[in-house]
Motif scaffolding. Structure first.
Motif, PDB file in Angstrom:
ATOM      1  N   SER A  48      -3.006   0.916  -8.215  1.00 49.25           N
ATOM      2  CA  SER A  48      -1.517   0.706  -7.902  1.00 49.25           C
ATOM      3  C   SER A  48      -0.925   1.545  -6.698  1.00 49.25           C
ATOM      4  N   THR A  49      -1.426   2.980  -7.102  1.00 49.76           N
ATOM      5  CA  THR A  49      -0.888   3.806  -5.749  1.00 49.76           C
ATOM      6  C   THR A  49      -1.343   3.390  -4.414  1.00 49.76           C
ATOM      7  N   GLU A  50      -2.406   2.614  -4.381  1.00 51.35           N
ATOM      8  CA  GLU A  50      -3.275   2.279  -3.165  1.00 51.35           C
ATOM      9  C   GLU A  50      -2.321   1.102  -2.603  1.00 51.35           C
ATOM     10  N   ALA A  51      -1.876   0.294  -3.643  1.00 48.49           N
ATOM     11  CA  ALA A  51      -1.213  -0.975  -3.281  1.00 48.49           C
ATOM     12  C   ALA A  51       0.123  -0.656  -2.761  1.00 48.49           C
ATOM     13  N   CYS A  52       0.828   0.354  -3.358  1.00 47.78           N
ATOM     14  CA  CYS A  52       2.146   0.864  -2.896  1.00 47.78           C
ATOM     15  C   CYS A  52       1.914   1.657  -1.513  1.00 47.78           C
ATOM     16  N   SER A  53       1.152   2.388  -1.209  1.00 50.42           N
ATOM     17  CA  SER A  53       0.934   2.707  -0.015  1.00 50.42           C
ATOM     18  C   SER A  53       0.758   1.605   1.310  1.00 50.42           C
ATOM     19  N   PHE A  54       0.115   0.477   0.895  1.00 47.04           N
ATOM     20  CA  PHE A  54       0.269  -0.665   1.849  1.00 47.04           C
ATOM     21  C   PHE A  54       1.332  -1.188   1.858  1.00 47.04           C
ATOM     22  N   ARG A  55       2.147  -1.193   0.907  1.00 47.06           N
ATOM     23  CA  ARG A  55       3.452  -1.886   0.816  1.00 47.06           C
ATOM     24  C   ARG A  55       4.229  -1.137   1.569  1.00 47.06           C
ATOM     25  N   ASP A  56       4.368   0.299   1.355  1.00 50.75           N
ATOM     26  CA  ASP A  56       5.247   1.057   2.118  1.00 50.75           C
ATOM     27  C   ASP A  56       5.102   0.932   3.746  1.00 50.75           C
ATOM     28  N   HIS A  57       3.732   0.882   4.026  1.00 45.42           N
ATOM     29  CA  HIS A  57       3.394   0.715   5.604  1.00 45.42           C
ATOM     30  C   HIS A  57       3.330  -0.619   6.064  1.00 45.42           C
ATOM     31  N   HIS A  58       3.710  -1.427   5.267  1.00 45.40           N
ATOM     32  CA  HIS A  58       3.335  -3.107   5.527  1.00 45.40           C
ATOM     33  C   HIS A  58       3.730  -3.340   6.895  1.00 45.40           C
ATOM     34  N   GLN A  59       5.053  -3.117   7.356  1.00 46.70           N
ATOM     35  CA  GLN A  59       5.614  -3.310   8.637  1.00 46.70           C
ATOM     36  C   GLN A  59       4.980  -2.652   9.574  1.00 46.70           C
ATOM     37  N   GLU A  60       4.733  -1.487   9.470  1.00 48.99           N
ATOM     38  CA  GLU A  60       4.174  -0.719  10.451  1.00 48.99           C
ATOM     39  C   GLU A  60       2.649  -1.130  10.747  1.00 48.99           C
ATOM     40  N   LEU A  61       1.966  -1.583   9.575  1.00 48.93           N
ATOM     41  CA  LEU A  61       0.488  -1.996   9.798  1.00 48.93           C
ATOM     42  C   LEU A  61       0.596  -3.562  10.844  1.00 48.93           C
ATOM     43  N   ARG A  62       1.701  -4.242  10.394  1.00 47.40           N
ATOM     44  CA  ARG A  62       1.763  -5.464  11.023  1.00 47.40           C
ATOM     45  C   ARG A  62       2.070  -5.235  12.692  1.00 47.40           C
ATOM     46  N   ASP A  63       2.997  -4.194  12.884  1.00 47.19           N
ATOM     47  CA  ASP A  63       3.189  -3.743  14.152  1.00 47.19           C
ATOM     48  C   ASP A  63       2.112  -3.290  15.077  1.00 47.19           C
ATOM     49  N   ALA A  64       1.243  -2.681  14.060  1.00 49.90           N
ATOM     50  CA  ALA A  64      -0.044  -1.973  14.830  1.00 49.90           C
ATOM     51  C   ALA A  64      -1.158  -2.779  15.068  1.00 49.90           C
ATOM     52  N   GLY A  65      -1.041  -4.129  14.701  1.00 51.32           N
ATOM     53  CA  GLY A  65      -1.866  -5.354  15.155  1.00 51.32           C
ATOM     54  C   GLY A  65      -2.622  -5.999  13.819  1.00 51.32           C
ATOM     55  N   ALA A  66      -2.179  -5.531  12.664  1.00 51.45           N
ATOM     56  CA  ALA A  66      -2.827  -6.120  11.553  1.00 51.45           C
ATOM     57  C   ALA A  66      -1.919  -7.798  11.245  1.00 51.45           C
ATOM     58  N   ALA A  67      -2.804  -8.994  11.662  1.00 51.66           N
ATOM     59  CA  ALA A  67      -2.009 -10.215  11.207  1.00 51.66           C
ATOM     60  C   ALA A  67      -1.806 -10.486  10.055  1.00 51.66           C
ATOM     61  N   GLU A  68      -2.919 -10.008   8.885  1.00 51.07           N
ATOM     62  CA  GLU A  68      -2.527 -10.185   7.626  1.00 51.07           C
ATOM     63  C   GLU A  68      -2.973  -9.053   6.957  1.00 51.07           C
ATOM     64  N   ILE A  69      -2.464  -8.991   5.583  1.00 50.09           N
ATOM     65  CA  ILE A  69      -3.042  -7.790   4.675  1.00 50.09           C
ATOM     66  C   ILE A  69      -3.280  -8.302   3.179  1.00 50.09           C
ATOM     67  N   TYR A  70      -4.296  -7.890   2.708  1.00 47.55           N
ATOM     68  CA  TYR A  70      -4.899  -8.597   1.480  1.00 47.55           C
ATOM     69  C   TYR A  70      -5.456  -7.363   0.778  1.00 47.55           C
ATOM     70  N   GLY A  71      -4.928  -7.382  -0.700  1.00 47.43           N
ATOM     71  CA  GLY A  71      -5.639  -6.729  -1.577  1.00 47.43           C
ATOM     72  C   GLY A  71      -6.603  -7.685  -2.456  1.00 47.43           C
ATOM     73  N   MET A  72      -7.561  -7.257  -2.850  1.00 48.00           N
ATOM     74  CA  MET A  72      -8.785  -8.163  -3.321  1.00 48.00           C
ATOM     75  C   MET A  72      -9.300  -7.060  -4.705  1.00 48.00           C
ATOM     76  N   SER A  73      -9.574  -8.057  -5.856  1.00 48.71           N
ATOM     77  CA  SER A  73     -10.273  -7.432  -6.984  1.00 48.71           C
ATOM     78  C   SER A  73     -11.008  -8.575  -7.561  1.00 48.71           C
ATOM     79  N   SER A  74     -11.389  -8.423  -8.818  1.00 49.86           N
ATOM     80  CA  SER A  74     -12.082  -9.470  -9.607  1.00 49.86           C
ATOM     81  C   SER A  74     -11.275  -9.777 -10.708  1.00 49.86           C
ATOM     82  N   GLN A  75     -10.092  -9.278 -10.550  1.00 48.61           N
ATOM     83  CA  GLN A  75      -9.011  -9.930 -11.418  1.00 48.61           C
ATOM     84  C   GLN A  75      -8.406 -11.116 -11.230  1.00 48.61           C
ATOM     85  N   SER A  76      -7.884 -11.826 -12.308  1.00 48.14           N
ATOM     86  CA  SER A  76      -7.467 -13.255 -12.350  1.00 48.14           C
ATOM     87  C   SER A  76      -5.933 -13.305 -11.390  1.00 48.14           C
ATOM     88  N   PRO A  77      -5.926 -14.300 -10.736  1.00 45.98           N
ATOM     89  CA  PRO A  77      -4.656 -14.604  -9.948  1.00 45.98           C
ATOM     90  C   PRO A  77      -3.431 -14.294 -10.456  1.00 45.98           C
TER      91      PRO A  77
END
Length: 327
Positions: free
Chosen positions: A210-239
């Motif tokens: 959860s802390t990792e998800a929050c880290s990507f959340r808080d930097h989401h726009q900066e990551l997009r501005d730095a060239g990330a077209a999409e960001i996804y989290g992924m695990s074996s848990q259900s949708p």
């Protein structure tokens, strides 16, 4: 042979042999002195009873199989009555499965309602324990080390796999947007009111999804501005499970669900086991550029600053060029 010898050869107790006799499954001869005399047929019958018990047919229902052997058949299930006993056994298992499935569904629903329901305490009452805060990391967590299980991933093409997303949609991993896509894999996210697997904090790299998800959340726009077209989290848990996480943590990106570990099996991604979870994804992040893996973050620690780590890498490698893929 005497009863003790039969029990020894059949690897059962003398008490068990006597019980089989009470059920009418064994009919030993009697010596003049009153002792029971057993033969190879009795030994075979006891072995058959033991094998049936191992697949869920108790001695009390083994009669048709022993009668089939007594009738001269080579196999105990060559008779109609034996086949009927098999069908009865399957029907009983189906009944138990249906009952347990229903009970599990009821418990899961109650667990979900209880975990997501706002907690109210009577005025003046004291709460002796606080719920676990999954958005912070405890101190003293073990640091994962690089075991080399991700070294082969660089340059690998993304396979043609379709995974469900937390918003009810799906994506084809071989058809990601042009440019860079960030896919961070994690073991599982916890929910308030739900226990993490036993010993979770002692497994290097397990705690902190959860802390990792929050880290990507808080930097989401900066990551997009730095060239990330999409960001996804992924695990074996259900949708559905991940949809709750997206809503609760206010994530501006979707989660991918891979309960069958399709991507893990295709690419040979590292996994591990934990109590109650025979297989979980190890924490790992892929930078996918034009359909192939350009960079891999593994291992990852601490996870609560990983979004910044990825952002720093993107800013240090601003030129997006198509990389060659393996044949």
């Amino acid at each position: 042979m005497k009863i003790g010898e039969l029990a020894r050869q059949a690897k059962v107790s003398v008490k068990a042999v006597r019980y089989y006799e009470q059920l009418g499954l064994l009919s030993p001869q009697r010596r003049p002195n009153g002792y029971r005399e057993y033969d190879e047929n009795d030994l075979r019958a006891v072995a058959e009873i033991r094998e049936l018990a191992q697949i869920g047919i108790p001695p009390a229902k083994a009669g048709p199989f022993i009668e089939c052997l007594d009738a001269g058949h080579i196999h105990s299930d060559e008779c109609p009555a034996s086949l009927a006993a098999y069908r009865d056994g399957i029907a009983e298992i189906d009944r138990v499965i249906a009952e347990l499935t229903h009970r599990r569904a009821v418990l899961a629903e109650k667990l979900h309602r209880g975990a997501t329901r706002p907690h109210h305490h009577p005025p003046g009452s004291e709460v002796s324990t606080m719920p676990i805060d999954f958005t912070t990391l405890p101190t003293g967590l073990p640091v994962p080390t690089d075991d080399g299980r991700a070294a082969h991933l660089l340059g690998q093409p993304m396979p043609s796999l379709t995974l469900h997303t937390s918003d009810g949609g799906s994506i084809d991993l071989s058809a990601l947007p042009h440019g860079r896509t960030i896919i961070y894999l994690y073991p599982l996210t916890g929910r308030p009111g739900m226990d993490l697997p036993e010993g979770w904090d002692s497994i290097p790299g397990a705690r902190g999804c959860s802390t990792e998800a929050c880290s990507f959340r808080d930097h989401h726009q900066e990551l997009r501005d730095a060239g990330a077209a999409e960001i996804y989290g992924m695990s074996s848990q259900s949708p559905q499970y991940q949809a709750e996480v997206v809503e609760r943590l206010h994530l501006p990106f979707q989660m991918l669900s891979d309960p069958e570990f399709s991507l893990g099996d295709t690419l040979g991604l590292p996994t591990f086991a934990a109590p109650g979870h025979p297989r979980l994804y190890s924490r790992l992040t892929l930078v996918v550029t034009d359909g192939a893996i350009e960079h891999v973050f593994y291992p990852i620690f601490p996870p609560n600053t990983h979004g910044q780590q990825v952002l720093d890498w993107l800013r240090a490698h601003p030129n997006v060029t198509r990389i060659s893929t393996l044949p």
